[in-house]
Design a protein around this motif. Structure first.
Motif, PDB file in Angstrom:
ATOM      1  N   LEU A 134       0.825  -1.197   0.000  1.00 29.88           N
ATOM      2  CA  LEU A 134       0.000   0.000   0.000  1.00 29.88           C
ATOM      3  C   LEU A 134       0.868   1.259   0.000  1.00 29.88           C
ATOM      4  CD1 LEU A 134      -3.158   0.299   0.218  1.00 29.88           C
ATOM      5  CD2 LEU A 134      -2.777   0.869   2.618  1.00 29.88           C
ATOM      6  N   GLY A 135       0.677   2.095  -1.006  1.00 38.07           N
ATOM      7  CA  GLY A 135       1.378   3.366  -1.076  1.00 38.07           C
ATOM      8  C   GLY A 135       2.763   3.322  -1.680  1.00 38.07           C
ATOM      9  N   ASP A 136       3.316   2.120  -1.920  1.00 39.40           N
ATOM     10  CA  ASP A 136       4.636   2.029  -2.551  1.00 39.40           C
ATOM     11  C   ASP A 136       4.555   2.502  -3.997  1.00 39.40           C
ATOM     12  OD1 ASP A 136       5.880   1.037  -0.295  1.00 39.40           O
ATOM     13  OD2 ASP A 136       5.581  -1.063  -0.861  1.00 39.40           O
ATOM     14  N   ARG A 137       5.648   3.108  -4.482  1.00 43.85           N
ATOM     15  CA  ARG A 137       5.674   3.600  -5.859  1.00 43.85           C
ATOM     16  C   ARG A 137       6.390   2.615  -6.772  1.00 43.85           C
ATOM     17  NH1 ARG A 137       5.718   6.329  -1.446  1.00 43.85           N
ATOM     18  NH2 ARG A 137       7.807   7.244  -1.755  1.00 43.85           N
ATOM     19  N   VAL A 138       5.801   2.411  -7.942  1.00 38.53           N
ATOM     20  CA  VAL A 138       6.363   1.532  -8.968  1.00 38.53           C
ATOM     21  C   VAL A 138       6.452   2.332 -10.259  1.00 38.53           C
ATOM     22  CG1 VAL A 138       6.019  -0.565 -10.345  1.00 38.53           C
ATOM     23  CG2 VAL A 138       5.387  -0.542  -7.904  1.00 38.53           C
ATOM     24  N   VAL A 139       7.637   2.416 -10.843  1.00 36.73           N
ATOM     25  CA  VAL A 139       7.803   3.086 -12.127  1.00 36.73           C
ATOM     26  C   VAL A 139       7.647   2.060 -13.242  1.00 36.73           C
ATOM     27  CG1 VAL A 139       9.506   4.149 -13.673  1.00 36.73           C
ATOM     28  CG2 VAL A 139       9.145   5.062 -11.385  1.00 36.73           C
ATOM     29  N   ILE A 140       6.828   2.414 -14.229  1.00 37.39           N
ATOM     30  CA  ILE A 140       6.546   1.527 -15.364  1.00 37.39           C
ATOM     31  C   ILE A 140       7.113   2.177 -16.623  1.00 37.39           C
ATOM     32  CG2 ILE A 140       4.721   0.459 -16.752  1.00 37.39           C
ATOM     33  CD1 ILE A 140       2.979   0.518 -14.182  1.00 37.39           C
ATOM     34  N   TYR A 141       8.073   1.511 -17.234  1.00 35.05           N
ATOM     35  CA  TYR A 141       8.755   2.007 -18.433  1.00 35.05           C
ATOM     36  C   TYR A 141       8.531   0.964 -19.525  1.00 35.05           C
ATOM     37  CZ  TYR A 141      12.685   3.954 -21.189  1.00 35.05           C
ATOM     38  OH  TYR A 141      13.471   4.515 -22.170  1.00 35.05           O
ATOM     39  N   MET A 142       7.336   0.980 -20.085  1.00 33.63           N
ATOM     40  CA  MET A 142       6.889  -0.079 -20.983  1.00 33.63           C
ATOM     41  C   MET A 142       6.380   0.494 -22.297  1.00 33.63           C
ATOM     42  SD  MET A 142       6.966  -3.237 -19.573  1.00 33.63           S
ATOM     43  CE  MET A 142       5.530  -4.302 -19.751  1.00 33.63           C
ATOM     44  N   PRO A 143       6.508  -0.280 -23.376  1.00 36.48           N
ATOM     45  CA  PRO A 143       5.900   0.143 -24.639  1.00 36.48           C
ATOM     46  C   PRO A 143       4.381   0.054 -24.553  1.00 36.48           C
ATOM     47  CG  PRO A 143       6.782  -2.079 -24.845  1.00 36.48           C
ATOM     48  CD  PRO A 143       7.184  -1.587 -23.484  1.00 36.48           C
ATOM     49  N   LEU A 144       3.707   0.576 -25.569  1.00 37.24           N
ATOM     50  CA  LEU A 144       2.243   0.578 -25.583  1.00 37.24           C
ATOM     51  C   LEU A 144       1.744  -0.819 -25.924  1.00 37.24           C
ATOM     52  CD1 LEU A 144      -0.396   2.045 -25.296  1.00 37.24           C
ATOM     53  CD2 LEU A 144      -0.174   2.842 -27.648  1.00 37.24           C
ATOM     54  N   THR A 145       1.591  -1.629 -24.885  1.00 39.17           N
ATOM     55  CA  THR A 145       1.208  -3.038 -25.015  1.00 39.17           C
ATOM     56  C   THR A 145       0.229  -3.376 -23.894  1.00 39.17           C
ATOM     57  OG1 THR A 145       3.043  -3.699 -23.574  1.00 39.17           O
ATOM     58  CG2 THR A 145       3.475  -3.678 -25.965  1.00 39.17           C
ATOM     59  N   PRO A 146      -0.503  -4.487 -24.018  1.00 39.83           N
ATOM     60  CA  PRO A 146      -1.366  -4.905 -22.899  1.00 39.83           C
ATOM     61  C   PRO A 146      -0.589  -5.112 -21.610  1.00 39.83           C
ATOM     62  CG  PRO A 146      -1.975  -6.069 -24.897  1.00 39.83           C
ATOM     63  CD  PRO A 146      -0.707  -5.320 -25.217  1.00 39.83           C
ATOM     64  N   VAL A 187       9.368  -1.568 -13.734  1.00 43.29           N
ATOM     65  CA  VAL A 187       8.889  -2.595 -14.676  1.00 43.29           C
ATOM     66  C   VAL A 187       9.214  -2.114 -16.080  1.00 43.29           C
ATOM     67  CG1 VAL A 187       6.897  -3.908 -15.490  1.00 43.29           C
ATOM     68  CG2 VAL A 187       7.011  -3.177 -13.091  1.00 43.29           C
ATOM     69  N   THR A 188       9.848  -2.979 -16.878  1.00 45.61           N
ATOM     70  CA  THR A 188      10.207  -2.601 -18.232  1.00 45.61           C
ATOM     71  C   THR A 188      10.098  -3.808 -19.171  1.00 45.61           C
ATOM     72  OG1 THR A 188      11.862  -1.402 -19.539  1.00 45.61           O
ATOM     73  CG2 THR A 188      12.702  -3.074 -18.034  1.00 45.61           C
ATOM     74  N   ALA A 189      10.407  -3.570 -20.442  1.00 39.99           N
ATOM     75  CA  ALA A 189      10.426  -4.614 -21.460  1.00 39.99           C
ATOM     76  C   ALA A 189      11.796  -4.633 -22.107  1.00 39.99           C
ATOM     77  CB  ALA A 189       9.352  -4.354 -22.513  1.00 39.99           C
ATOM     78  N   ASP A 190      12.093  -5.710 -22.828  1.00 39.75           N
ATOM     79  CA  ASP A 190      13.381  -5.732 -23.509  1.00 39.75           C
ATOM     80  C   ASP A 190      13.424  -4.698 -24.629  1.00 39.75           C
ATOM     81  OD1 ASP A 190      11.549  -7.126 -25.057  1.00 39.75           O
ATOM     82  OD2 ASP A 190      12.829  -8.882 -25.375  1.00 39.75           O
ATOM     83  N   VAL A 191      12.362  -4.637 -25.439  1.00 38.15           N
ATOM     84  CA  VAL A 191      12.374  -3.720 -26.582  1.00 38.15           C
ATOM     85  C   VAL A 191      10.988  -3.127 -26.814  1.00 38.15           C
ATOM     86  CG1 VAL A 191      14.249  -4.928 -27.780  1.00 38.15           C
ATOM     87  CG2 VAL A 191      11.869  -5.576 -28.233  1.00 38.15           C
ATOM     88  N   GLY A 192      10.990  -2.014 -27.510  1.00 36.82           N
ATOM     89  CA  GLY A 192       9.782  -1.448 -28.080  1.00 36.82           C
ATOM     90  C   GLY A 192       9.966  -1.364 -29.585  1.00 36.82           C
ATOM     91  N   HIS A 193       8.867  -1.258 -30.308  1.00 40.32           N
ATOM     92  CA  HIS A 193       8.923  -1.147 -31.762  1.00 40.32           C
ATOM     93  C   HIS A 193       8.539   0.265 -32.184  1.00 40.32           C
ATOM     94  CE1 HIS A 193       9.404  -5.483 -32.635  1.00 40.32           C
ATOM     95  NE2 HIS A 193       8.655  -5.659 -31.555  1.00 40.32           N
ATOM     96  N   ARG A 194       9.329   0.851 -33.084  1.00 37.33           N
ATOM     97  CA  ARG A 194       9.018   2.185 -33.595  1.00 37.33           C
ATOM     98  C   ARG A 194       9.539   2.305 -35.023  1.00 37.33           C
ATOM     99  NH1 ARG A 194       5.390   6.232 -32.261  1.00 37.33           N
ATOM    100  NH2 ARG A 194       6.123   8.228 -33.077  1.00 37.33           N
ATOM    101  N   HIS A 217      14.060  -4.080  -7.368  1.00 35.94           N
ATOM    102  CA  HIS A 217      13.768  -5.049  -8.422  1.00 35.94           C
ATOM    103  C   HIS A 217      13.544  -4.337  -9.753  1.00 35.94           C
ATOM    104  CE1 HIS A 217      13.245  -8.159  -5.382  1.00 35.94           C
ATOM    105  NE2 HIS A 217      12.423  -7.346  -4.731  1.00 35.94           N
ATOM    106  N   LEU A 218      14.045  -4.954 -10.830  1.00 36.91           N
ATOM    107  CA  LEU A 218      13.782  -4.520 -12.193  1.00 36.91           C
ATOM    108  C   LEU A 218      13.048  -5.659 -12.886  1.00 36.91           C
ATOM    109  CD1 LEU A 218      14.112  -2.525 -14.543  1.00 36.91           C
ATOM    110  CD2 LEU A 218      16.363  -3.525 -14.984  1.00 36.91           C
ATOM    111  N   VAL A 219      11.747  -5.506 -13.047  1.00 40.99           N
ATOM    112  CA  VAL A 219      10.922  -6.555 -13.652  1.00 40.99           C
ATOM    113  C   VAL A 219      11.025  -6.429 -15.168  1.00 40.99           C
ATOM    114  CG1 VAL A 219       8.605  -7.535 -13.852  1.00 40.99           C
ATOM    115  CG2 VAL A 219       9.360  -6.536 -11.678  1.00 40.99           C
ATOM    116  N   LEU A 220      11.369  -7.536 -15.840  1.00 41.47           N
ATOM    117  CA  LEU A 220      11.627  -7.515 -17.278  1.00 41.47           C
ATOM    118  C   LEU A 220      10.668  -8.424 -18.030  1.00 41.47           C
ATOM    119  CD1 LEU A 220      13.317  -6.889 -19.826  1.00 41.47           C
ATOM    120  CD2 LEU A 220      14.857  -8.756 -19.141  1.00 41.47           C
TER     121      LEU A 220
END
Length: 634
Positions: A134-146, A187-194, A217-220
């Motif tokens: 509760l209240g912890d911050r998570v940064v999400i660095y993800m491409p536009l995906t589900p 939280v991130t992904a290996d790649v994005g497409h552009r 943690h770095l969730v991949l």
């Protein structure tokens, strides 16, 4: 205030087009009763909108307001995912499509409400197993995906606070946002497409946290399993999150923080805008239904990204809370070919499209023949926000995408204005109202907006002033993370209320035109000229697709106007054409607004969200330090 519906039977005034009757007959929403209710009893209006949602404790009060601090539905308790997922994952709606996702490469993916509900529950349990609470911050660095959307919803489900960073910003921008948010997990992904290229997101994320031991943690999420790389020791596989069972939604107070979203930073250091669960939920879902006219059974296509507030409000939360089907697509709007968006509209029978004026101007530049081969008849509303919608782009879109300016039209192009800080549409032209090209529209139901001077006094119709909001509404920000002084300043700098930072003008019908940022005002020979006015005049020239103007010091006039223009594909640069463009502005606005220089350019510097960075043009012209460029489009 004049009712624009009532006046729609009068003779058409210059720049005014009555809503086509054929479109009105296809619309479901009508705002007039809501506007009257909200004007008569604003708090009662919003408390009524809170009915019909799932609450673990239903609210009995609407607003508690001690300027600058607000609380909405403060004695209520819920979780936004109870309303975005759980209530739809029961019964027949379980098999309804929640997401239709189109990758830049590969096959479309459809997630039903039942499927999405289960994935979010499992991802939430996985985050909880990593110690996120509760209240912890998570940064999400993800491409536009589900997966990016699932990460957002999973955080919300356990009462964590997510902060999405657009998956195109660089290392320093990402690091700064992680530090400011105090995130323990990324939280991130290996790649994005552009545009057919791979963007190595993991490398950026790993470098960003390299000297941040506070990130645990770095969730991949690995999209390309054959991608060989060295992993940061803190890396956790995305798939491992789904092995810890299913997490129920954690009930939270209505005012519990939902997310922090950093503004573009084009005018200074990015600030972390904070939104809460209940007010944001009710405001975004209300306007999806009441302004954009999205109904059960509709397909709603939003061309934004989850890195921006439009993606938060109208890819993820608003449509899911409303139980709609939302279509979104990774990649550029004209890649792999210029017809890719219109092919999607035809294939999926899109009913409502939300896009940006920048995209409309792109298609206007490419030409009407791009959309012509496709059947766009399923569309009934095309909504624009993000930057001023100039009259020429509005007319072009209404003619070529909406089916015309008269009775034969199948869709209506509408404008609306809001900000990251406001969460949901604030000013707009409802599809039933007459359009006034160049005017974004009127204050929407529950919004008390006005145009005032620096002393908070209302300025006369037709006169430029500062756009303010006098009273809170539910989807407004609750603060700026770590900077309460800045938040208070926004509310207290002008006596009238929340200071938007935009200059505006109101006409005799109550419609408001956004003239540009307060720091984009041009002052020529003692005359104050909005940059948007000159840019609208430039873009109305048949050769010009897009334009930006700046003011440069002039010994005689104070400032001289310098225009930067992108030409349409059918025209090429020449001294004669530049003189023609300058003379066109003279004719449109008068001699005082005539650009002293016209530069033809291949591109304009923009933020990733499509806003023109005029300060960069100005800095380049003056040889100054351009400042923060982390949000500059690559």
């Amino acid at each position: 205030m004049t009712d624009p519906q009532a006046s729609s039977t009068q003779a058409t005034a210059p720049g005014r087009v009555p809503t086509p009757l054929s479109v009105s007959g296809r619309l479901h929403s009508d705002p007039q009763a809501d506007i009257e209710h909200a004007e008569r009893d604003p708090e009662g209006f919003w408390l009524a909108q809170a009915q019909g949602y799932e609450w673990t404790r239903a609210p009995t009060t609407a607003l508690i307001w001690e300027r600058p601090h607000m609380q909405w539905f403060a004695d209520g308790e819920t979780n936004i995912t109870l309303n975005a997922l759980d209530r739809h994952a029961r019964g027949e709606t379980r098999t309804k499509a929640a997401f239709i996702w189109l990758p830049e490469q590969g096959e479309a993916q459809v997630l039903t409400y039942g499927m999405l509900h289960e994935r979010v529950e499992r991802a939430a349990a996985g985050l909880r197993a990593l110690g996120v609470g509760l209240g912890d911050r998570v940064v999400i660095y993800m491409p536009l995906t589900p997966e990016g959307c699932i990460a957002m919803l999973a955080c919300a489900r356990i009462g964590a606070v997510h902060s999405v960073v657009y998956a195109g910003l660089g290392v320093s921008a990402l690091r700064g946002r992680i530090q400011d948010a105090g995130a323990r997990v990324v939280v991130t992904a290996d790649v994005g497409h552009r545009r057919g290229k791979l963007v190595d997101l993991y490398a950026i994320a790993a470098e960003a946290i390299a000297d941040l031991p506070e990130v645990e943690h770095l969730v991949l999420w690995e999209r390309i399993t054959t991608y060989s790389r060295e992993h940061d020791a803190r890396t956790v596989a995305w798939e491992s999150l789904f092995t810890h069972g299913r997490a129920p939604a954690v009930p939270v107070n209505a005012e519990h923080p939902l997310f922090i979203l950093y503004t573009s930073g084009s005018t200074g250091r990015p600030k972390g805008v904070l939104h809460s669960h209940a007010g944001y939920m009710i405001g975004t879902a209300y306007h999806l239904r009441s302004l954009f006219d999205v109904q059960p059974g509709d397909v709603f296509f939003c061309t934004s990204d989850i890195g921006w507030v439009v993606g938060h409000s109208y890819i993820v939360y608003g449509p899911l809370v409303a139980g709609a089907t939302v279509l979104f697509r990774e990649g550029a709007p004209d890649f792999p070919d210029p017809g890719v968006l219109w092919r999607a509209v035809e294939r999926y029978g899109v009913n409502v499209l939300f896009t940006a004026p920048t995209a409309l101007r792109l298609f206007m530049k490419l030409g009407a023949e791009v959309a012509a081969p496709y059947d766009l008849g399923s569309l009934r509303v095309i909504a624009c926000a993000g930057e001023a919608l100039n009259p020429e782009a509005w007319r072009w879109a209404q003619q070529h995408l909406g089916g015309g300016l008269g009775e034969g039209a199948h869709a209506v192009v509408i404008d609306n204005w809001w900000q990251t800080e406001l969460g949901a549409p604030t000013l707009g032209t409802h599809p039933r109202w007459p359009a006034r090209p160049g005017f974004v529209g009127r204050p929407l139901a529950g919004v008390d907006a006005d145009v005032v001077d620096e002393h908070g006094q209302r300025v006369p119709d037709g006169q430029q002033g500062f756009l303010v909001i006098r009273r809170p509404f539910p989807s407004m920000m609750r603060g700026i993370h770590g900077n309460p002084q800045k938040y208070a300043e926004i509310w207290n700098e002008n006596p009238a209320g929340y200071l938007s930072g935009d200059l505006a003008m109101r006409d005799e019908h109550g419609y408001i035109s956004i003239l540009g940022r307060a720091d984009d005002v041009l002052s020529v020979a003692g005359h104050r000229i909005g940059s948007a006015d000159v840019e609208d005049a430039l873009v109305s020239h048949p050769a010009v697709a897009e334009a930006a103007v700046i003011g440069l010091p002039d010994e005689l006039k104070g400032q001289s106007i310098v225009a930067h223009v992108i030409l349409r594909a059918t025209h090429s640069d020449s001294p004669g054409l530049r003189a023609s463009i300058s003379e066109h502005v003279r004719r449109e606005l008068g001699p005082i607004a005539t650009p002293g220089e016209v530069h033809v350019v291949a591109a304009l510097p923009k933020t990733r969200s499509g806003k023109i960075m005029r300060r960069l043009l100005r800095a380049q012209a003056l040889g100054e330090d351009p400042g923060d460029l982390t949000t500059l489009e690559g």
